[in-house]
Design a protein around this motif. Structure first.
Motif, short mmCIF file in Angstrom:
data_model
loop_
_atom_site.label_atom_id
_atom_site.label_comp_id
_atom_site.label_asym_id
_atom_site.label_seq_id
_atom_site.Cartn_x
_atom_site.Cartn_y
_atom_site.Cartn_z
N VAL A 49 0.83 -1.20 0.00
CA VAL A 49 0.00 0.00 0.00
C VAL A 49 0.86 1.25 0.00
O VAL A 49 0.60 2.21 -0.73
N SER A 50 1.92 1.26 0.82
CA SER A 50 2.81 2.43 0.90
C SER A 50 3.49 2.72 -0.42
O SER A 50 3.71 3.88 -0.78
N GLU A 51 3.83 1.67 -1.14
CA GLU A 51 4.50 1.83 -2.43
C GLU A 51 3.53 2.33 -3.51
O GLU A 51 3.92 3.07 -4.40
N SER A 52 2.28 1.93 -3.40
CA SER A 52 1.34 2.26 -4.46
C SER A 52 0.56 3.55 -4.21
O SER A 52 -0.22 3.95 -5.06
N THR A 53 0.77 4.19 -3.07
CA THR A 53 0.10 5.46 -2.81
C THR A 53 1.08 6.61 -3.02
O THR A 53 2.28 6.42 -2.89
N PRO A 54 0.57 7.79 -3.33
CA PRO A 54 1.46 8.93 -3.56
C PRO A 54 2.26 9.30 -2.31
O PRO A 54 1.77 9.14 -1.19
N GLY A 55 3.46 9.76 -2.52
CA GLY A 55 4.29 10.21 -1.41
C GLY A 55 5.43 9.27 -1.14
O GLY A 55 5.48 8.15 -1.65
N PRO A 56 6.37 9.72 -0.33
CA PRO A 56 7.54 8.89 0.00
C PRO A 56 7.13 7.66 0.80
O PRO A 56 6.27 7.74 1.69
N ILE A 57 7.76 6.55 0.52
CA ILE A 57 7.40 5.29 1.18
C ILE A 57 7.64 5.36 2.69
O ILE A 57 6.88 4.80 3.47
N ALA A 58 8.67 6.07 3.13
CA ALA A 58 8.96 6.18 4.56
C ALA A 58 7.83 6.91 5.28
O ALA A 58 7.39 6.49 6.35
N VAL A 59 7.36 8.00 4.70
CA VAL A 59 6.27 8.77 5.31
C VAL A 59 4.98 7.96 5.28
O VAL A 59 4.26 7.90 6.29
N ASN A 60 4.68 7.33 4.17
CA ASN A 60 3.47 6.51 4.08
C ASN A 60 3.48 5.38 5.10
O ASN A 60 2.48 5.10 5.75
N THR A 61 4.63 4.74 5.25
CA THR A 61 4.76 3.63 6.19
C THR A 61 4.58 4.11 7.63
O THR A 61 3.82 3.52 8.40
N ALA A 62 5.27 5.18 7.99
CA ALA A 62 5.15 5.71 9.35
C ALA A 62 3.71 6.14 9.64
O ALA A 62 3.17 5.86 10.72
N THR A 63 3.10 6.81 8.68
CA THR A 63 1.73 7.29 8.87
C THR A 63 0.78 6.11 9.08
O THR A 63 -0.08 6.14 9.97
N PHE A 64 0.94 5.08 8.27
CA PHE A 64 0.05 3.93 8.38
C PHE A 64 0.23 3.21 9.71
O PHE A 64 -0.74 2.89 10.38
N VAL A 65 1.48 2.98 10.11
CA VAL A 65 1.74 2.29 11.38
C VAL A 65 1.18 3.11 12.54
O VAL A 65 0.50 2.58 13.43
N GLY A 66 1.46 4.41 12.54
CA GLY A 66 0.93 5.27 13.60
C GLY A 66 -0.58 5.28 13.64
O GLY A 66 -1.19 5.23 14.72
N SER A 67 -1.20 5.29 12.47
CA SER A 67 -2.66 5.29 12.39
C SER A 67 -3.25 4.00 12.94
O SER A 67 -4.28 4.03 13.63
N THR A 68 -2.63 2.87 12.65
CA THR A 68 -3.16 1.59 13.14
C THR A 68 -3.03 1.47 14.65
O THR A 68 -3.82 0.78 15.29
N GLN A 69 -2.05 2.15 15.22
CA GLN A 69 -1.81 2.03 16.66
C GLN A 69 -2.53 3.07 17.49
O GLN A 69 -2.92 2.79 18.62
N ALA A 70 -2.70 4.28 16.97
CA ALA A 70 -3.27 5.35 17.81
C ALA A 70 -4.05 6.37 16.99
O ALA A 70 -4.11 7.54 17.38
N GLY A 71 -4.59 5.98 15.88
CA GLY A 71 -5.43 6.89 15.10
C GLY A 71 -4.67 8.07 14.51
O GLY A 71 -3.48 7.98 14.21
N PHE A 72 -5.38 9.19 14.38
CA PHE A 72 -4.82 10.38 13.74
C PHE A 72 -3.56 10.87 14.45
O PHE A 72 -2.56 11.18 13.81
N PHE A 73 -3.61 10.98 15.77
CA PHE A 73 -2.47 11.52 16.51
C PHE A 73 -1.29 10.55 16.53
O PHE A 73 -0.14 10.96 16.57
N GLY A 74 -1.57 9.27 16.45
CA GLY A 74 -0.49 8.28 16.30
C GLY A 74 0.19 8.43 14.95
O GLY A 74 1.41 8.36 14.85
N ALA A 75 -0.63 8.64 13.91
CA ALA A 75 -0.07 8.86 12.57
C ALA A 75 0.77 10.12 12.55
O ALA A 75 1.86 10.14 11.97
N LEU A 76 0.29 11.17 13.20
CA LEU A 76 1.02 12.43 13.27
C LEU A 76 2.35 12.26 14.01
O LEU A 76 3.40 12.72 13.55
#
Length: 190
Positions: A49-76
């Motif tokens: 998913v991170s590779e196929s969505t726009p943006g750098p893979i590192a940012v996409n990965t971090a955002t997704f992991v944070g989101s799965t663990q703590a929602g919006f503020f985890g993603a942030l």
């Protein structure tokens, strides 16, 4: 305190990673698996998913992991952690660029880091390939071929080489991702 844990984990990854997002994948994998944030299967899906969505893979990965663990503020928190070191380093380099690259020590450091980045990317891709194609995770596990994944892999490689031979240029990454998604829908969705 999950926000702080996410921030510090991705701050560490962002600080010690060289080679861009692909160089980070092995560190992110180790962090998310050791903290129990994702399973191996979820991590493989995350990379897709991170590779196929726009943006750098590192940012996409971090955002997704944070989101799965703590929602919006985890993603942030995770996203800020992974971006902050690069931002500071680029800011410093931009201020000192003319003099910075002239030093033999800096050139020696970069020359030493390059093979490490290549090795980390290669090790991660081999590990992910074995898991995706053969369901192999640990030494001693038996190889259980996933024939659908192997067929998709073979079709993508064949398409890549045929396109390169006929058109004399690399196929579009976007078209290849779209083609792989279509193959996945056809082989796994039916």
């Amino acid at each position: 305190m999950i926000f702080l844990k996410l921030f510090l984990t991705f701050l560490e990854i962002g600080t010690v990673s060289f080679g861009g997002g692909y160089g980070m994948i092995s560190l992110v994998r180790e962090a998310v698996l050791s903290n129990g944030w994702l399973t191996e299967e979820e991590f493989l899906n995350l990379i897709a998913v991170s590779e196929s969505t726009p943006g750098p893979i590192a940012v996409n990965t971090a955002t997704f992991v944070g989101s799965t663990q703590a929602g919006f503020f985890g993603a942030l928190a995770a996203t800020l952690g992974v971006v902050l070191p690069s931002f500071v380093i680029i800011l410093v380099i931009a201020a000192l660029i003319r003099n910075f690259l002239q030093y033999a020590g800096v050139q020696a450091f970069l020359s030493g880091v390059r093979p490490c980045v290549v090795a980390m990317i290669l090790a991660t891709s081999v590990t992910m390939g074995l898991k995706a194609l053969f369901r192999f995770q640990h030494w001693g596990d038996s190889f259980l071929p996933d024939w659908k994944s192997i067929a998709i892999f073979a079709l993508l490689w064949g398409t890549h080489f045929l396109w390169k031979k006929v058109r004399k240029k690399m196929p579009s990454p976007i078209a290849m991702i779209g083609f792989s998604a279509l193959l996945g829908i056809l082989l796994y969705g039916i």
